[in-house]
Design an enzyme around this catalytic site. Structure first.
Site, PDB file in Angstrom:
ATOM      1  N   THR A  72     -51.755 -97.786  54.942  1.00 25.71           N
ATOM      2  CA  THR A  72     -50.808 -97.088  54.062  1.00 25.71           C
ATOM      3  C   THR A  72     -51.237 -97.348  52.615  1.00 25.71           C
ATOM      4  O   THR A  72     -52.001 -98.278  52.363  1.00 25.71           O
ATOM      5  CB  THR A  72     -49.378 -97.628  54.251  1.00 25.71           C
TER       6      THR A  72
ATOM      7  N   GLU B 113     -47.546 -94.000  59.542  1.00 22.38           N
ATOM      8  CA  GLU B 113     -47.012 -94.676  60.733  1.00 22.38           C
ATOM      9  C   GLU B 113     -46.650 -93.714  61.855  1.00 22.38           C
ATOM     10  O   GLU B 113     -46.349 -94.134  62.958  1.00 22.38           O
ATOM     11  CB  GLU B 113     -45.755 -95.495  60.352  1.00 22.38           C
TER      12      GLU B 113
ATOM     13  N   LYS C 230     -28.292 -93.866  42.232  1.00 23.31           N
ATOM     14  CA  LYS C 230     -26.923 -94.099  42.706  1.00 23.31           C
ATOM     15  C   LYS C 230     -25.959 -94.061  41.533  1.00 23.31           C
ATOM     16  O   LYS C 230     -25.794 -95.031  40.813  1.00 23.31           O
ATOM     17  CB  LYS C 230     -26.833 -95.425  43.466  1.00 23.31           C
TER      18      LYS C 230
ATOM     19  N   TRP D 256     -25.079 -90.561  45.798  1.00 20.60           N
ATOM     20  CA  TRP D 256     -26.539 -90.449  45.717  1.00 20.60           C
ATOM     21  C   TRP D 256     -26.967 -89.145  45.043  1.00 20.60           C
ATOM     22  O   TRP D 256     -26.491 -88.070  45.381  1.00 20.60           O
ATOM     23  CB  TRP D 256     -27.140 -90.467  47.127  1.00 20.60           C
TER      24      TRP D 256
HETATM   25  P1  ADP Z   1     -48.102 -93.112  51.317  1.00 20.72           P
HETATM   26  O1  ADP Z   1     -47.592 -91.987  50.470  1.00 20.72           O
HETATM   27  O2  ADP Z   1     -47.523 -94.430  50.965  1.00 20.72           O
HETATM   28  O3  ADP Z   1     -49.554 -93.080  51.584  1.00 20.72           O
HETATM   29  P2  ADP Z   1     -47.587 -91.682  53.639  1.00 20.72           P
HETATM   30  O4  ADP Z   1     -48.710 -90.804  53.322  1.00 20.72           O
HETATM   31  O5  ADP Z   1     -47.469 -92.275  54.978  1.00 20.72           O
HETATM   32  O6  ADP Z   1     -47.509 -92.898  52.720  1.00 20.72           O
HETATM   33  O7  ADP Z   1     -46.276 -90.928  53.187  1.00 20.72           O
HETATM   34  C1  ADP Z   1     -45.107 -90.914  53.922  1.00 20.72           C
HETATM   35  C2  ADP Z   1     -43.938 -90.503  53.074  1.00 20.72           C
HETATM   36  O8  ADP Z   1     -44.234 -89.334  52.326  1.00 20.72           O
HETATM   37  C3  ADP Z   1     -42.711 -90.140  53.868  1.00 20.72           C
HETATM   38  O9  ADP Z   1     -41.976 -91.264  54.236  1.00 20.72           O
HETATM   39  C4  ADP Z   1     -41.956 -89.257  52.880  1.00 20.72           C
HETATM   40  O10 ADP Z   1     -41.201 -90.022  51.974  1.00 20.72           O
HETATM   41  C5  ADP Z   1     -43.054 -88.565  52.143  1.00 20.72           C
HETATM   42  N1  ADP Z   1     -43.262 -87.213  52.683  1.00 20.72           N
HETATM   43  C6  ADP Z   1     -44.186 -86.796  53.554  1.00 20.72           C
HETATM   44  N2  ADP Z   1     -44.075 -85.479  53.787  1.00 20.72           N
HETATM   45  C7  ADP Z   1     -43.029 -85.042  53.052  1.00 20.72           C
HETATM   46  C8  ADP Z   1     -42.382 -83.777  52.861  1.00 20.72           C
HETATM   47  N3  ADP Z   1     -42.804 -82.670  53.456  1.00 20.72           N
HETATM   48  N4  ADP Z   1     -41.328 -83.736  52.028  1.00 20.72           N
HETATM   49  C9  ADP Z   1     -40.879 -84.849  51.401  1.00 20.72           C
HETATM   50  N5  ADP Z   1     -41.442 -86.052  51.527  1.00 20.72           N
HETATM   51  C10 ADP Z   1     -42.499 -86.164  52.344  1.00 20.72           C
END
Ligand code: ADP
Length: 534
Positions: free
Chosen positions: A177, A323, A430, A435
Site C-alpha cells: 500500500t 487489500e 465533523k 459529517w
Molecule cells: P493507496 O491510495 O493508499 O495506495 P489504494 O490504492 O488501495 O491505497 O486506495 C484505496 C482507497 O482509495 C479506498 O479505500 C478509497 O478510499 C479510495 N478509492 C478507490 N476507488 C475509489 C472511488 N472510485 N471513489 C472514491 N474513492 C476511491
C-alpha cells in the site's frame, strides 16, 4: 477434479488459443513495439529458464519497478509461472520507502526500466537481499553497471515445462500500500485469488472484456497488478495497448486510443481530467472507445457529463483497494427500477461507486460495529469480505485472521446494493457533530472551469469543532476569487457544508498513486486559524 487455478493454467490456455492476440507497447527503446501474446509467452518461458539458471527458488520474490509495457507483461507470467512471486513496486515512492519495501519483501531479483537506473544506483548499497538487477531494455548504453534484459533471456529456450502441481493457494504476487501513515504494508495475492478476481473483472457487468475488445490500461502494472487486466487479457484473448511511460502525455494517449481502435480503457480521474482538457483543445474524437473505467478516487460529476455527452462513452465508476485485489464494486448498469427515473436521478446513480461484484460482500456499520441499513441515507464504516480480500498483511502475522476487512472508508449503500463512498473516515469534516464529505466538495469545485485541483481539509472551530477549508490550484493564467468558488457551491451542497474560507496554492501534495496527500496538506496548513477564533 482437483484442478488448480494457477497462472500456469492461464499460460497453457492462452498459448493454445490466443497466440495471435496483439500486444502493442511504447517503451524507452521502442516508440511502438508490436508482437503477439504467443511471442510474449515464449519470452516468459525464456525468463523462467533464466530464473532456473540463477537458482531462483519457488516462493522467492522478484521485484519490478517499471511502466506498463510488453516486458513487464512477460514478467507477470514468467515470474508467477515459474513459481516465484511478482513483487511490483511503485517508482514514485520515496527512496526510503523503496528501500524498506525491498528489504521487507527480501527481493532476490530486481527488474527496472532504464529510466530508474539512477534511482537504484542511489539506494543500491541499502538493498540487503537483491542479488541480480536487470534493466528492461535492448539498449546496452542504458543499463549502467547492470544486466540487460535481452541478454538475460537471449540464450534460453523458448519453451518451459510450466509446473502442473502448483498449489493454487501459493503466493503469486505482492504489492505494498502507499503507506499514508507509517511504513507501507505488503498485500500478498495467491494464484487463486488473482484469477478468481480476474474472472469476475471480465464479466459483462464489470469490465466486459473479451476477444473483440481492445484495452489500454493506464492503471499502472506497478500498483495492484493493473487491476488484473493483464491476466484477463490472457484468459479471454483481448488485445492490449500498453502506454509505457506516456501515462500523462495526453496527446500520445489519445492518438493510441484512436490508432489502435481501443474500445476500453481504465485509469484514475486525474488522467481522465487531463485528457478531457486535451480533447477539448485539440477537437479530437474517440470513435472506437466504448467504455472508460474511473477508479482510485471518486469520479467528478463534470467528467461523467463530459465523456458521456461529448463522446458517447459509457463511464464506469469502480471502487477498490490494494487489500481487495482491487475490485470491490463496479457501476456499469442502472438497476431495473431506473427506467422510470428522471435523468438527474439516473446521473446521481451513475456517480456512485457501484455494486459489489460476485465474490465480495459489503456491510456498513456504526461506531459500535452494529450493521446499518441499506437505505441510501445511512452512513457507516465500510467493511468488505470475499474471495480476493486480504485477511492481513505480509510479514505481520498479528494482523491476520480477520473475517471482515475494515476499509477505512465511510459509505452509504442504497436498496439496490449500490455503494457510495462519502469519504475516507479520516478525511471527513465533523462540523457540529455532523459529517461533511470533503470529497463531495472537491469534486464539485473541480468542475469549475478555472480550477485545476481542489482539496478540502478540516480546521478547528470554536463552536462547530471543525469546519471545512477549501484549498485550490487555479488553472494557469486564470484569476479567480474565493467568493466566486463559494457561490459556485451554492445549491450543489447543503448550505452548512460550504467552506468558510478559500486558500490558493500553486500545487497540492500528491502521493505515489496520484492521490492528494491529506496528511501532508493538514501539516502544511496546521497554523491556519479560523476567523471566528477572533
Ligand atoms: P493507496 O491510495 O493508499 O495506495 P489504494 O490504492 O488501495 O491505497 O486506495 C484505496 C482507497 O482509495 C479506498 O479505500 C478509497 O478510499 C479510495 N478509492 C478507490 N476507488 C475509489 C472511488 N472510485 N471513489 C472514491 N474513492 C476511491
Amino acid at each position: 477434479m482437483p484442478y488448480q487455478l494457477t497462472i500456469q493454467s492461464v499460460i497453457r490456455h492462452a498459448s493454445r488459443l490466443f497466440s495471435d492476440t496483439e500486444i502493442v507497447s511504447v517503451t524507452a527503446d521502442h516508440p511502438q513495439h508490436r508482437y503477439t501474446l504467443g511471442d510474449a509467452l515464449e519470452r516468459a518461458a525464456q525468463l523462467a529458464n533464466a530464473f532456473k539458471s540463477i537458482g531462483l527458488k519457488s516462493g522467492d520474490r522478484v521485484a519490478t519497478i517499471a511502466w506498463n509495457d510488453f516486458r513487464h507483461f512477460e514478467l507477470y507470467f514468467g515470474i508467477s509461472g515459474y513459481g516465484a512471486v511478482t513483487h511490483t513496486i511503485n517508482p514514485r515512492l520515496h527512496p526510503e520507502q523503496l528501500i524498506f519495501i525491498m528489504n521487507d519483501a527480501s527481493d532476490k531479483v530486481l527488474f527496472i526500466d532504464s529510466m530508474f537506473v539512477p534511482l537504484i544506483d542511489a539506494i543500491r548499497p541499502q538493498l540487503k537481499t537483491v542479488e541480480h538487477i536487470i534493466v528492461m531494455t535492448s539498449d546496452a548504453a542504458a543499463v549502467g553497471e547492470y544486466l540487460m534484459y535481452e541478454d538475460f533471456i537471449a540464450a534460453q529456450p523458448n519453451t518451459y515445462p510450466w509446473p502442473e502441481d502448483t498449489d493454487e493457494n501459493q503466493a503469486a504476487a505482492l504489492c505494498y500500500t502507499s503507506g499514508t501513515t507509517g511504513n507501507p504494508k505488503g498485500v500478498l495475492y495467491s494464484h487463486r485469488t488473482m484469477l478468481l478476481h480476474a474472472m469476475s473483472l471480465s464479466q459483462p457487468d464489470a469490465l466486459g472484456m473479451g476477444r473483440n475488445s481492445v484495452i489500454l490500461p493506464v492503471v499502472p502494472m506497478f500498483h495492484i497488478n493493473a487491476w488484473s487486466i493483464p491476466f484477463v487479457c490472457a484468459m479471454v484473448g483481448t488485445k492490449i495497448v500498453f502506454p509505457g511511460p506516456k501515462v500523462m502525455d495526453f496527446e500520445a494517449l489519445t492518438d493510441m486510443l484512436i490508432a489502435e481502435k481501443v474500445t476500453l480503457t481504465a485509469g484514475v480521474p486525474t488522467v481522465w481530467a487531463g485528457m478531457a482538457q486535451y480533447l477539448q483543445k485539440s477537437g479530437k474524437q474517440l470513435p472506437h472507445l466504448e467504455r472508460m473505467v474511473f477508479g482510485g478516487t471518486a469520479c467528478p460529476p463534470y467528467l461523467l457529463d463530459y465523456y458521456t455527452k461529448e463522446h458517447n462513452i459509457n463511464v464506469i465508476h469502480a471502487w477498490g483497494m490494494t487489500e481487495t485485489s482491487p475490485l470491490g464494486t463496479c457501476n456499469t448498469v442502472l438497476p431495473m427500477a431506473a427506467t422510470s427515473w428522471s435523468a438527474e436521478a439516473q446521473r446521481a446513480q451513475r456517480l456512485k461507486q457501484g455494486y459489489p461484484v460476485f465474490g465480495v460482500e459489503l456491510k456498513i456499520v456504526d461506531d459500535a460495529g452494529a450493521e446499518l441499513p441499506w437505505d441510501g441515507k445511512t452512513q457507516g464504516y465500510l467493511y468488505i469480505r470475499g474471495l480476493w480480500v486480504c485477511d492481513g498483511y505480509f510479514n505481520q502475522p498479528d494482523s491476520r485472521g480477520n473475517d471482515w476487512f475494515n476499509t477505512g472508508d465511510i459509505a452509504v449503500i442504497d436498496q439496490y446494493g449500490c455503494m457510495r463512498i462519502m469519504d475516507r473516515a479520516k478525511d471527513l469534516v465533523k462540523s457540529g457533530g455532523e459529517w461533511i464529505s470533503s470529497s463531495d466538495i472537491e469534486n464539485i469545485v473541480q468542475g469549475h472551469p478555472d480550477i485545476l485541483q481542489a482539496a478540502v481539509i478540516a480546521t478547528a472551530h470554536p463552536k462547530w469543532d471543525e469546519r471545512p477549508l477549501l484549498i485550490v490550484v487555479p488553472k494557469e493564467g486564470v484569476q479567480v476569487k474565493g467568493e466566486e468558488l463559494l457561490k459556485y457551491l451554492e445549491g450543489k451542497v447543503a448550505t452548512w457544508w460550504i467552506p468558510d474560507d478559500v486558500l490558493f496554492a500553486e500545487s497540492l501534495p500528491i502521493n505515489a498513486t496520484g492521490k492528494v496527500q491529506k496528511n501532508d496538506l493538514r501539516d502544511i496548513y496546521k497554523d491556519y486559524r479560523h476567523a471566528d477564533f477572533g
